[in-house]
Structure formats: structure tokens, C-alpha cells
Design an enzyme around this catalytic site. Structure first.
Site, PDB file in Angstrom:
ATOM      1  N   ASP A 183      11.744  54.741  24.998  1.00 21.43           N
ATOM      2  CA  ASP A 183      12.465  53.628  25.619  1.00 21.43           C
ATOM      3  C   ASP A 183      11.463  52.679  26.286  1.00 21.43           C
ATOM      4  O   ASP A 183      10.729  53.078  27.189  1.00 21.43           O
ATOM      5  CB  ASP A 183      13.448  54.181  26.658  1.00 21.43           C
ATOM      6  CG  ASP A 183      14.411  53.119  27.172  1.00 21.43           C
ATOM      7  OD1 ASP A 183      14.201  51.922  26.895  1.00 21.43           O
ATOM      8  OD2 ASP A 183      15.373  53.485  27.881  1.00 21.43           O
ATOM      9  N   HIS A 185      12.542  49.812  27.793  1.00 13.17           N
ATOM     10  CA  HIS A 185      13.257  49.161  28.903  1.00 13.17           C
ATOM     11  C   HIS A 185      13.043  47.652  28.932  1.00 13.17           C
ATOM     12  O   HIS A 185      13.128  47.033  30.002  1.00 13.17           O
ATOM     13  CB  HIS A 185      12.817  49.764  30.244  1.00 13.17           C
ATOM     14  CG  HIS A 185      13.818  50.721  30.816  1.00 13.17           C
ATOM     15  ND1 HIS A 185      14.194  50.709  32.134  1.00 13.17           N
ATOM     16  CD2 HIS A 185      14.516  51.718  30.241  1.00 13.17           C
ATOM     17  CE1 HIS A 185      15.075  51.660  32.360  1.00 13.17           C
ATOM     18  NE2 HIS A 185      15.291  52.289  31.214  1.00 13.17           N
ATOM     19  N   GLU A 209      13.621  52.215  21.703  1.00 18.06           N
ATOM     20  CA  GLU A 209      14.778  51.590  22.346  1.00 18.06           C
ATOM     21  C   GLU A 209      14.369  50.364  23.157  1.00 18.06           C
ATOM     22  O   GLU A 209      13.371  50.388  23.883  1.00 18.06           O
ATOM     23  CB  GLU A 209      15.441  52.619  23.259  1.00 18.06           C
ATOM     24  CG  GLU A 209      16.632  52.091  24.029  1.00 18.06           C
ATOM     25  CD  GLU A 209      17.302  53.186  24.831  1.00 18.06           C
ATOM     26  OE1 GLU A 209      17.942  52.859  25.852  1.00 18.06           O
ATOM     27  OE2 GLU A 209      17.185  54.373  24.451  1.00 18.06           O
ATOM     28  N   ASP A 257      27.325  51.269  25.827  1.00 15.93           N
ATOM     29  CA  ASP A 257      27.617  52.227  26.892  1.00 15.93           C
ATOM     30  C   ASP A 257      29.117  52.248  27.117  1.00 15.93           C
ATOM     31  O   ASP A 257      29.733  51.207  27.341  1.00 15.93           O
ATOM     32  CB  ASP A 257      26.887  51.806  28.172  1.00 15.93           C
ATOM     33  CG  ASP A 257      26.936  52.860  29.250  1.00 15.93           C
ATOM     34  OD1 ASP A 257      28.059  53.263  29.620  1.00 15.93           O
ATOM     35  OD2 ASP A 257      25.871  53.260  29.756  1.00 15.93           O
TER      36      ASP A 257
END
Length: 381
Positions: A183, A185, A209, A257
């Protein structure tokens, strides 16, 4: 059946739960939260819930349309998250009213178990490797790591080397029979991502990600074209229309999400949209038990599902854990790196209401850290 009340609960370590009650005694639970903006989301839930009082909770789609479109200004993380938690609660009520799990209402199960992964903390390569190995020893077959700590949009040669070393260490720690994801971010820029992500290819991450910020979704295609590693994103995208340009850019994995992107109703549609692009679903979920249960219900019924994030034992849960708020932990147990499908009605977990009410009396004021670069400028967390 009519909705007679909606309550919200601010529960440590950083979550918000909602409880929807009906006049015949059925109760549905959901998890509407924006991490770091829980109080703001709580106010949004209370405002939106005015549209639900007196309505039949089983008209889930009609109520979703009303909650998302009954105001001139629409969308955004706070409103979408408020709707998401309420939507979860409505599906929970619908399933309970019929005595069936939500995945049955979504067309029935397409799998018997859902593979899950866990987060790994640690700043140094050695620490990350040890933490990854511990997760595998605990029964998981996949983990996720941060690519780096604080880093600028154009990492230095030393920072690039450190990122590659972290990834190499984790591959060695988990072995060739397990997986890991990386990830970013959104901490690096487009040019840096095009240079850096290909360097990770020898270590075969499951996906990388959010290599760039969601503001640069229009440049994602450049990153995708630069690497053979699957690119994933979506935790900061909140609707089908948000996901469309990312899918058109060629992402391989969509990560909506369930507590941000409009709940079960919208994530189910995002999954279908992703399927038309050959993309897989891996819902984002570093949250609580209700968000996880909702994610699993979607995963049980979604053909193009890949893997499910979960935060049991995550390094930044302090003061409370995912399983602290459920009366029976068995449904969320790991079995050979997966969570087995269950057939309890609704979302399929029982919330410990007394524990939730006690937690709400304590509350929380969780905020993400504010990072600075050595020159004093803002750094992406």
C-alpha cells in the site's frame, strides 16, 4: 413494519456504529464512519435518518435512493459513509425479517469461504518481515504492508532502495506459498510510481494499492501501463461514477469500502461494474465488526471477488478490538486463511449492545497523525 428510531454510538478505537429499530422489535446494525471525522459523520447520520423514520425498512433500494438523492448537494465521503452504515442496517433488518443471510438476498452464495488478509506494522525491513511471518504463523495466507513511512512525491534513491528492501524482506518472510500486497497510501507522485512500482515486480506482490492520490485518477493509466503488477485503488472512491475512470484506466482490483461507498447496495453495483472491465473486488476494511460482516456478505455472493481486508489485531487498534463488540466470535474465526460462510440471518453477527453502549459513554476522538517533511511542508499520511 416501520422504523421508529435511529441511534449512533461512538466506539473506541475509532469507529461509529448505528442502530435502527423497528416497531415490531427488529433491530439492524451498521457502521457509518469516516476515520478521523466520526463526529461529523455522526451528525450526518442523525440528519439523514430523518428520512427513514416512519418508513418500511424492507424497502432498502427505495430508501437508498431517497437518502442519496433527496438533497440538492450529494455525495462525498461524509454523506456516502452515513448512507453506507444506514444501508447496512437496513439489509440487516431485511435479512432478519425473512430469516436469511444478506448474501442469500443478493442472489445466493457463490463460494463457501472468503480469503482474508491482515495488516503488518513496523518501520524497518526486519520488523516488517517479523510481523509478516507472525501473521502467517497465526493462520493467514496473505498480508499487506505500507510501502514506506513518510516519503515525498519524488522519493530519493535511498528511499527507493528502502522500499524495495522492505518488499524483498516480506517476500522472504512469507515465502512463495503466501501473498502480500503493498500500500502506497497515495504518498508518491505519478512519475515516481512509474519508476518505482516496476522495481517490485520480481517479488510478485498480489497488488500495489493506491500508488497515487485519488485526485490523480486521470493519470492512473500511466502507472498501470508501466508495470505488470496489478494496480488497486478505491478506498477513497465512493460511487460507481467515482470508480468508472479508475476502471477505464485499467486497475485490476477495485477496493470500495462498505462503510464509505454507499454500503452493501452501492458496493454490489461497483462490483458488477468492475466485472465488466475484468477487474476483481477486494473491499477495503480496516474497521470494525459490522463493516467486516457487511463486506463478507457481499464477498459470499460476488463472482469477481479476490480477497477481503480485515483489521483483527491491526497495529493501530488501541483500547478496543474488532471482536470486543460481538457476543460470538466464532463466525469471524480464521480457518486456513479464510472466514467460512455462515447462514445466520441479516449480517450474521450479534452485537453486544451493552458493550457498545458502555463504549459510547467513553467515546473517542481519534485523529490521523499530521506528518511533515524535513523542510516543514505537509507530508501525506
Amino acid at each position: 413494519m416501520k422504523i421508529i428510531g435511529v441511534e449512533t454510538f461512538l466506539v473506541p478505537p475509532r469507529w461509529l456504529f448505528c442502530r435502527v429499530e423497528t416497531d415490531d422489535g427488529l433491530v439492524g446494525w451498521g457502521e457509518p464512519v469516516v476515520e478521523g471525522r466520526a463526529e461529523t459523520t455522526r451528525a450526518a447520520v442523525e440528519e439523514v435518518s430523518e428520512l427513514l423514520l416512519g418508513e418500511d425498512p424492507r424497502r432498502v433500494e427505495d430508501l437508498w435512493q431517497t437518502m442519496t438523492k433527496a438533497a440538492f448537494y450529494r455525495g462525498g465521503p461524509v454523506l456516502s459513509s452515513a448512507v453506507a452504515g444506514l444501508d447496512q442496517a437496513l439489509w440487516d433488518i431485511l435479512g432478519k425479517s425473512l430469516g436469511v443471510p444478506v448474501h442469500q438476498l443478493l442472489g445466493g452464495a457463490v463460494r463457501d469461504r472468503v480469503r482474508v488478509y491482515g495488516w503488518v506494522g513496523g518501520d524497518e525491513p526486519g520488523e516488517v518481515g517479523e510481523a509478516a511471518a507472525a501473521q502467517v504463523a497465526a493462520g493467514l495466507t496473505a498480508v499487506k504492508i505500507n510501502a514506506s513511512g513518510r516519503v515525498g512525491p519524488s522519493p530519493t534513491s535511498r528511499e527507493i532502495d528502502e522500499i524495495v528492501r522492505r518488499v524483498a524482506t516480506v517476500r522472504e518472510a512469507v515465502g512463495d506459498g503466501n501473498d502480500f500486497a503493498v500500500d502506497f497510501h497515495g504518498r508518491i507522485g505519478v512519475a515516481a510510481a512509474r519508476r518505482l512500482v516496476p522495481l517490485l515486480e520480481p517479488y510478485r506482490p498480489l497488488f500495489v494499492e493506491e500508488p497515487v492520490l485519488p485526485e490523480y485518477t486521470h493519470r492512473l493509466g500511466d502507472v498501470v501501463a508501466a508495470t505488470v503488477t496489478p494496480v488497486a485503488c478505491g478506498e477513497r472512491l465512493f460511487s460507481r461514477t467515482d470508480f468508472l475512470p479508475a476502471l477505464q484506466a485499467g486497475i485490476a482490483v477495485a477496493q470500495p469500502d462498505l462503510s464509505h461507498a454507499g454500503g452493501i447496495s452501492e458496493v454490489r453495483r461497483i462490483a458488477s461494474l468492475a466485472e465488466t472491465f475484468g477487474a476483481l473486488l477486494a473491499p477495503h476494511c480496516p474497521l470494525g465488526p459490522l463493516s467486516l460482516a457487511a463486506s463478507l456478505q457481499v464477498a459470499f455472493a460476488t463472482p469477481n471477488f479476490l480477497i477481503q481486508e480485515q483489521s483483527i489485531g491491526i497495529h493501530y487498534n488501541e483500547g478496543a478490538e474488532v471482536l470486543d463488540y460481538v457476543t460470538d466470535r466464532a463466525p469471524l474465526a480464521f480457518v486456513h486463511g479464510s472466514i467460512e460462510r455462515w447462514d445466520a440471518p441479516g449480517l450474521g453477527i450479534e452485537i453486544d449492545e451493552s458493550a457498545v453502549r458502555a463504549a459510547d459513554r467513553v467515546g473517542h476522538r481519534w485523529r490521523p497523525p499530521v506528518w511533515r517533511h524535513p523542510d516543514g511542508g505537509h507530508a501525506e499520511w
